[in-house]
Design a protein around this motif. Structure first.
Motif, PDB file in Angstrom:
ATOM      1  N   ASP A  73     -40.565  64.315 -65.067  1.00 22.18           N
ATOM      2  CA  ASP A  73     -40.066  62.962 -65.312  1.00 22.18           C
ATOM      3  C   ASP A  73     -39.605  62.337 -64.004  1.00 22.18           C
ATOM      4  N   ALA A  74     -39.140  61.100 -64.083  1.00 16.60           N
ATOM      5  CA  ALA A  74     -38.845  60.320 -62.883  1.00 16.60           C
ATOM      6  C   ALA A  74     -37.606  60.800 -62.135  1.00 16.60           C
ATOM      7  N   ASP A  75     -36.808  61.664 -62.737  1.00 17.19           N
ATOM      8  CA  ASP A  75     -35.577  62.123 -62.088  1.00 17.19           C
ATOM      9  C   ASP A  75     -35.753  63.436 -61.326  1.00 17.19           C
ATOM     10  N   TYR A  93     -39.084  69.152 -55.641  1.00 17.23           N
ATOM     11  CA  TYR A  93     -38.975  70.032 -56.793  1.00 17.23           C
ATOM     12  C   TYR A  93     -40.250  70.003 -57.624  1.00 17.23           C
ATOM     13  N   ILE A  94     -40.856  68.812 -57.733  1.00 16.07           N
ATOM     14  CA  ILE A  94     -42.118  68.715 -58.469  1.00 16.07           C
ATOM     15  C   ILE A  94     -43.168  69.612 -57.827  1.00 16.07           C
ATOM     16  N   PHE A 124     -48.620  54.135 -57.377  1.00 18.64           N
ATOM     17  CA  PHE A 124     -48.416  55.524 -56.969  1.00 18.64           C
ATOM     18  C   PHE A 124     -48.382  56.465 -58.168  1.00 18.64           C
ATOM     19  N   PHE A 125     -47.802  56.002 -59.261  1.00 21.61           N
ATOM     20  CA  PHE A 125     -47.644  56.872 -60.416  1.00 21.61           C
ATOM     21  C   PHE A 125     -48.975  57.244 -61.060  1.00 21.61           C
ATOM     22  N   SER A 162     -42.732  57.726 -71.287  1.00 21.88           N
ATOM     23  CA  SER A 162     -41.757  56.637 -71.201  1.00 21.88           C
ATOM     24  C   SER A 162     -41.450  56.281 -69.752  1.00 21.88           C
ATOM     25  N   ASP A 163     -41.315  57.291 -68.906  1.00 26.34           N
ATOM     26  CA  ASP A 163     -40.981  57.050 -67.499  1.00 26.34           C
ATOM     27  C   ASP A 163     -42.135  56.469 -66.704  1.00 26.34           C
TER      28      ASP A 163
END
Length: 212
Positions: free
Chosen positions: A42-44, A49-50, A148-149, A206-207
């Motif tokens: 998700d976006a956070d 970390y991803i 970018f997403f 959703s993100d």
């Protein structure tokens, strides 16, 4: 711009560039592998970390991924529920009820509701088999442009565990399959980890779908 660059530690710039390069190198395989274990970022979650999570998936470290994401969403579910509910007010009662079910151990109900709302946010195109994935790809393409997403969308543009044709012989109880759940074929999916996986997919769409 040059003046700005001079204010930044060159070592920091180098590490940042290396991090971006590593992310780009493994993103295609990494996001697909994460999804094969039923997990979506998700976006956070930070870029570093991803990348680390993708490496764990590529190295088939399922135990680490299950532990990390379960704890992550265990501590952040209510906060993320609020964000999604405000973003999708017409879905807020359903999402809040799904979280209530999860928190009270009703994982059959929460998993089913999370999956249905994730699909709804994608206009009913999220769960398609390989032959019909083109509809989802076209839907995303209309929204994303050069965003970018868009690189993250490979996680749902390819057929994976969640939307493959249901076969009990190919799935264990910790693998969530939408076809098996929604068509009443799988009767053993009511587990906390599967509810977390369904929630991670809901947060993902959703993100990121709405940001395209």
């Amino acid at each position: 711009m040059e003046q700005f660059k001079n204010l930044i530690d060159p070592k920091l710039l180098k590490r940042f560039a290396e991090g971006i390069k590593r992310f780009e190198e493994i993103s295609n395989d990494g996001f697909v592998k994460l999804a094969s274990y039923g997990w979506y970022i998700d976006a956070d979650i930070s870029l570093g970390y991803i990348t680390g999570l993708m490496e764990k998936a590529i190295n088939e470290n399922q135990e680490y991924l299950d532990d990390y994401f379960s704890e992550y969403y265990r501590t952040s579910m209510e906060e993320k529920m609020g964000i999604i509910s405000r973003k999708h007010e017409n879905r807020s009662k359903i999402i809040e009820e799904a979280v209530y079910c999860h928190q009270n151990g009703k994982y059959y109900a929460s998993s089913t509701l999370f999956l249905s709302q994730a699909d709804g946010i994608c206009s009913g195109l999220l769960f398609k088999n390989r032959k019909n994935k083109e509809a989802l790809k076209q839907y995303i393409a209309q929204k994303k442009g050069a965003n970018f997403f868009s690189i993250l969308m490979i996680a749902i543009e390819n057929t994976n565990t969640i939307d493959s044709f249901y076969s009990k012989t190919n799935l264990d109880d910790s693998k969530l399959n939408r076809h098996g759940v929604m068509h009443g074929l799988d009767m053993d999916f009511g587990r906390e980890i599967n509810s977390f996986k369904a929630f991670s997919l809901l947060v993902f769409v959703s993100d990121f779908i709405d940001r395209l």
